[in-house]
Design an enzyme around this catalytic site. Structure first.
Site, PDB file in Angstrom:
ATOM      1  N   ARG A  47     -18.090  55.424 -98.349  1.00  0.00           N
ATOM      2  CA  ARG A  47     -18.185  54.433 -97.263  1.00  0.00           C
ATOM      3  C   ARG A  47     -19.622  54.102 -96.861  1.00  0.00           C
ATOM      4  O   ARG A  47     -19.895  53.013 -96.383  1.00  0.00           O
ATOM      5  CB  ARG A  47     -17.484  54.977 -96.017  1.00  0.00           C
ATOM      6  CG  ARG A  47     -15.982  54.990 -96.140  1.00  0.00           C
ATOM      7  CD  ARG A  47     -15.342  55.038 -94.754  1.00  0.00           C
ATOM      8  NE  ARG A  47     -13.904  55.217 -94.904  1.00  0.00           N
ATOM      9  CZ  ARG A  47     -13.300  56.390 -94.760  1.00  0.00           C
ATOM     10  NH1 ARG A  47     -13.988  57.455 -94.462  1.00  0.00           N
ATOM     11  NH2 ARG A  47     -11.993  56.485 -94.914  1.00  0.00           N
ATOM     12  N   LYS A 180     -10.851  78.613-114.769  1.00  0.00           N
ATOM     13  CA  LYS A 180     -11.651  79.846-114.863  1.00  0.00           C
ATOM     14  C   LYS A 180     -11.403  80.534-116.202  1.00  0.00           C
ATOM     15  O   LYS A 180     -10.270  80.575-116.685  1.00  0.00           O
ATOM     16  CB  LYS A 180     -11.310  80.784-113.697  1.00  0.00           C
ATOM     17  CG  LYS A 180     -11.768  80.218-112.342  1.00  0.00           C
ATOM     18  CD  LYS A 180     -11.540  81.191-111.219  1.00  0.00           C
ATOM     19  CE  LYS A 180     -11.751  80.560-109.857  1.00  0.00           C
ATOM     20  NZ  LYS A 180     -13.108  80.570-109.364  1.00  0.00           N
ATOM     21  N   GLU A 214     -11.840  86.745-100.402  1.00  0.00           N
ATOM     22  CA  GLU A 214     -13.116  86.014-100.275  1.00  0.00           C
ATOM     23  C   GLU A 214     -13.927  86.648 -99.164  1.00  0.00           C
ATOM     24  O   GLU A 214     -13.371  87.005 -98.127  1.00  0.00           O
ATOM     25  CB  GLU A 214     -12.848  84.558 -99.906  1.00  0.00           C
ATOM     26  CG  GLU A 214     -12.096  83.777-100.944  1.00  0.00           C
ATOM     27  CD  GLU A 214     -11.828  82.369-100.450  1.00  0.00           C
ATOM     28  OE1 GLU A 214     -12.747  81.549-100.543  1.00  0.00           O
ATOM     29  OE2 GLU A 214     -10.727  82.113 -99.951  1.00  0.00           O
ATOM     30  N   ASP A 233      -3.700  76.775 -98.242  1.00  0.00           N
ATOM     31  CA  ASP A 233      -5.016  76.606 -98.864  1.00  0.00           C
ATOM     32  C   ASP A 233      -5.130  77.412-100.163  1.00  0.00           C
ATOM     33  O   ASP A 233      -5.769  76.975-101.113  1.00  0.00           O
ATOM     34  CB  ASP A 233      -6.103  77.059 -97.871  1.00  0.00           C
ATOM     35  CG  ASP A 233      -7.507  76.751 -98.360  1.00  0.00           C
ATOM     36  OD1 ASP A 233      -7.753  75.590 -98.725  1.00  0.00           O
ATOM     37  OD2 ASP A 233      -8.362  77.657 -98.379  1.00  0.00           O
ATOM     38  N   HIS A 238      -3.462  78.244-105.886  1.00  0.00           N
ATOM     39  CA  HIS A 238      -4.183  79.173-106.771  1.00  0.00           C
ATOM     40  C   HIS A 238      -3.372  80.435-107.061  1.00  0.00           C
ATOM     41  O   HIS A 238      -3.217  80.843-108.211  1.00  0.00           O
ATOM     42  CB  HIS A 238      -5.520  79.587-106.149  1.00  0.00           C
ATOM     43  CG  HIS A 238      -6.389  78.432-105.746  1.00  0.00           C
ATOM     44  ND1 HIS A 238      -6.481  77.278-106.496  1.00  0.00           N
ATOM     45  CD2 HIS A 238      -7.209  78.242-104.680  1.00  0.00           C
ATOM     46  CE1 HIS A 238      -7.328  76.442-105.899  1.00  0.00           C
ATOM     47  NE2 HIS A 238      -7.765  77.003-104.796  1.00  0.00           N
ATOM     48  N   LYS A 338      -9.480  85.571 -96.244  1.00  0.00           N
ATOM     49  CA  LYS A 338     -10.873  85.139 -96.037  1.00  0.00           C
ATOM     50  C   LYS A 338     -11.596  86.179 -95.181  1.00  0.00           C
ATOM     51  O   LYS A 338     -10.961  86.939 -94.454  1.00  0.00           O
ATOM     52  CB  LYS A 338     -10.900  83.796 -95.306  1.00  0.00           C
ATOM     53  CG  LYS A 338     -10.167  82.711 -96.071  1.00  0.00           C
ATOM     54  CD  LYS A 338     -10.896  81.389 -96.034  1.00  0.00           C
ATOM     55  CE  LYS A 338     -10.115  80.280 -96.698  1.00  0.00           C
ATOM     56  NZ  LYS A 338     -10.061  80.346 -98.151  1.00  0.00           N
ATOM     57  N   LYS A 343     -16.071  89.605-102.200  1.00  0.00           N
ATOM     58  CA  LYS A 343     -15.343  88.649-103.025  1.00  0.00           C
ATOM     59  C   LYS A 343     -14.761  89.402-104.206  1.00  0.00           C
ATOM     60  O   LYS A 343     -15.487  90.089-104.939  1.00  0.00           O
ATOM     61  CB  LYS A 343     -16.303  87.560-103.509  1.00  0.00           C
ATOM     62  CG  LYS A 343     -15.617  86.433-104.249  1.00  0.00           C
ATOM     63  CD  LYS A 343     -16.612  85.292-104.480  1.00  0.00           C
ATOM     64  CE  LYS A 343     -16.012  84.151-105.282  1.00  0.00           C
ATOM     65  NZ  LYS A 343     -15.179  83.270-104.502  1.00  0.00           N
TER      66      LYS A 343
END
Ligand code: BG6
Length: 490
Positions: A47, A180, A214, A233, A238, A338, A343
């Site tokens: 935009r 991956k 994570e 999410d 995943h 999270k 990780k």
């Protein structure tokens, strides 16, 4: 392999985070390895009122900070930027489309890839506008970013809107986990090694863990994340994709639909978790403030962009089962969180113990073999086996030892491409096997919707856990009830 023909890659949302952090750097990497077909063009749409020169300047700055140091070189950058042009366009209005139409018409024979790096609610309108302006060809492809909808119903509406203009063969739904390296290695490991292929069932496997932990929080995306939550999410896409690849029957070949047919079967066979079973099979959590090794981290509701006190989950653990012959009685323990300690994404396959044990009976509980597939932070495969402790003891003492294959050490001279890099290259080549088919998405939603429908009840508990920890202690219960424990600690 046939060389892919010259391609126009048209990116909607080209100033967004995804485009600048992942898509353009991945395209640069393809350029660096000379994998972008000759005469290909990258047409960027957003935009903001800037021109191509300004857009290239801005992109070049981002590329410099997102590309690995040893991959960045001025000559490649110049070649890459020369492919890029920018068009100011509000996806929902018709005004910018004629310019896109003109630009595409300059090279009518080019293969076209439309990448929708925008919110999914715009996918239908963008498709309609492209159709009206005759930008679509019979062979063009469209890449759809996740999250595709909020539940099965909304995802189905979006899929339906896009399906009016593209057939399934032209649609590439991204789940970057499929790009991956270890995920693809899973196919090689399972189907090229009889030692595993023959053992991959309930006769030999006791249980399977899949963990996506994570250390980061929600990285300034509170308003998106708060509507989605960890289930939408990370789990719906995943995590269930990893589960489907681990559990599926062997495909007859590597073609896209053969693999996806097998994945769909698993997603359909996932046992629904009833309201009564939720207490012992599902644990949700939300991070509170806590320390990692470096600093004090804010709780979810105190993130800088938080908007009030929320009940959205940032952690989910589920004990899942699959209703089929191969997996009857084998629990799949799933975790995604999270702001965890570190990780770590891994799949751990636990093989059953030896039926008859001739060594020290006290050592019988050392467990069976474990196959550990690590996706992050390091990609690799390790097999835990029982060996004799070295030395001249009278008794043979058994200990668990790992046969360890770390990809970056083993293949020192080969660079592992990033997930988006691989996926973009597959779209250019027209290979759909690393993309998610409509029925996969919809079955995955159905299973998740069934779980989430109970979350508004007063029985539903959101357990707090300190940021930088292994998640809520209650998540231990899911696996401990079966006299087991999570491998490693996240
Ligand atoms: C994205 C999620 O799909 O995957 C993010 O929206 C998450 O919330 C990310 O952080 C994780 O990806 P990776 O490759 O870092 O594990």
């Amino acid at each position: 392999m046939n060389k892919p023909s010259a391609t126009d890659i048209i990116i909607f949302g080209a100033l967004g985070d995804l485009s600048q952090r992942k898509l353009l750097p991945s395209l640069y990497d393809l350029e660096k390895d000379q994998l972008l077909p000759e005469n290909s063009r990258i047409i960027c749409l957003a935009r903001r009122s800037i021109d191509s020169r300004e857009y290239r300047k801005l992109t070049s700055k981002h590329l410099e900070s997102h590309i690995e140091k040893d991959r960045f070189e001025q000559q490649t950058l110049a070649r890459f930027l020369a492919r890029i042009s920018y068009i100011q366009l509000d996806f929902l209005k018709r005004e910018g489309y004629p310019q896109l139409q003109r630009q595409l018409a300059e090279q009518p024979a080019q293969q076209r890839i439309f990448y929708y790096a925008t919110a999914a609610e715009f996918f239908g309108t963008i498709s309609k506008n492209l159709h009206r302006k005759q930008c679509l060809t019979a062979e063009c492809r469209v890449v759809l970013e996740k999250p595709l909808g909020f539940d099965r119903e909304s995802s189905s509406v979006i899929n339906e809107e896009v399906a009016q203009y593209f057939n399934e063969r032209q649609i590439y739904r991204i789940d970057h986990y499929l790009g991956k390296e270890t995920v693809q290695n899973l196919l090689a490991l399972r189907f090229a090694n009889p030692i595993f292929g023959s053992q991959w069932n309930q006769n030999h496997i006791s249980h399977i863990e899949i963990t996506i932990a994570e250390s980061i929080g929600i990285e300034g995306r509170w308003s998106y994340f708060d509507k989605a939550g960890q289930m939408r999410d990370m789990v719906q896409n995943h995590l269930l994709q990893l589960l489907a690849l681990v559990a599926m029957d062997p495909p007859d070949d590597l073609s896209a639909d053969t693999i996806r047919d097998q994945k769909v079967k698993i997603l359909r066979q996932l046992k629904p978790i009833s309201a009564a079973e939720q207490k012992k099979s599902v644990v949700c959590g939300q991070y509170d403030s806590g320390n990692n090794e470096v600093e004090l981290l804010p709780g979810y509701n105190s993130e800088p962009d938080a908007q009030g006190i929320s009940k959205t989950e940032t952690f989910v653990a589920i004990r899942a089962e699959i209703n089929n012959w191969r997996w009857a009685g084998v629990p799949f323990y799933l975790r995604a969180g999270k702001r965890m300690k570190r990780k770590q994404t891994q799949i751990v396959i636990h093989f059953k113990q030896q039926a008859y044990f001739i060594f020290d009976q006290d050592q019988q509980n050392l467990g069976g073999n474990k196959l550990i597939l690590s996706l992050q932070p390091n990609e690799g495969v390790a097999l835990q086996v029982q060996t004799k402790s070295p030395g001249i003891n009278n008794d043979i003492q058994i200990q668990a030892t790992e046969l360890d294959l770390n990809f970056s050490q083993e293949f020192k001279d080969t660079r592992t491409p990033h997930a988006y890099e691989r996926l973009l290259f597959e779209v250019i080549k027209g290979n759909q096997y690393l993309f998610v088919r409509r029925d996969e998405i919809e079955h995955a939603w159905a299973w998740c919707d069934n779980i989430m429908q109970h979350w508004s009840s007063s029985e539903h508990i959101l357990h707090k856990y300190p940021a930088g920890s292994s998640g809520p202690t209650e998540s231990e219960m899911i696996i401990r009830n079966d006299n087991r424990q999570w491998s490693g600690d996240s």
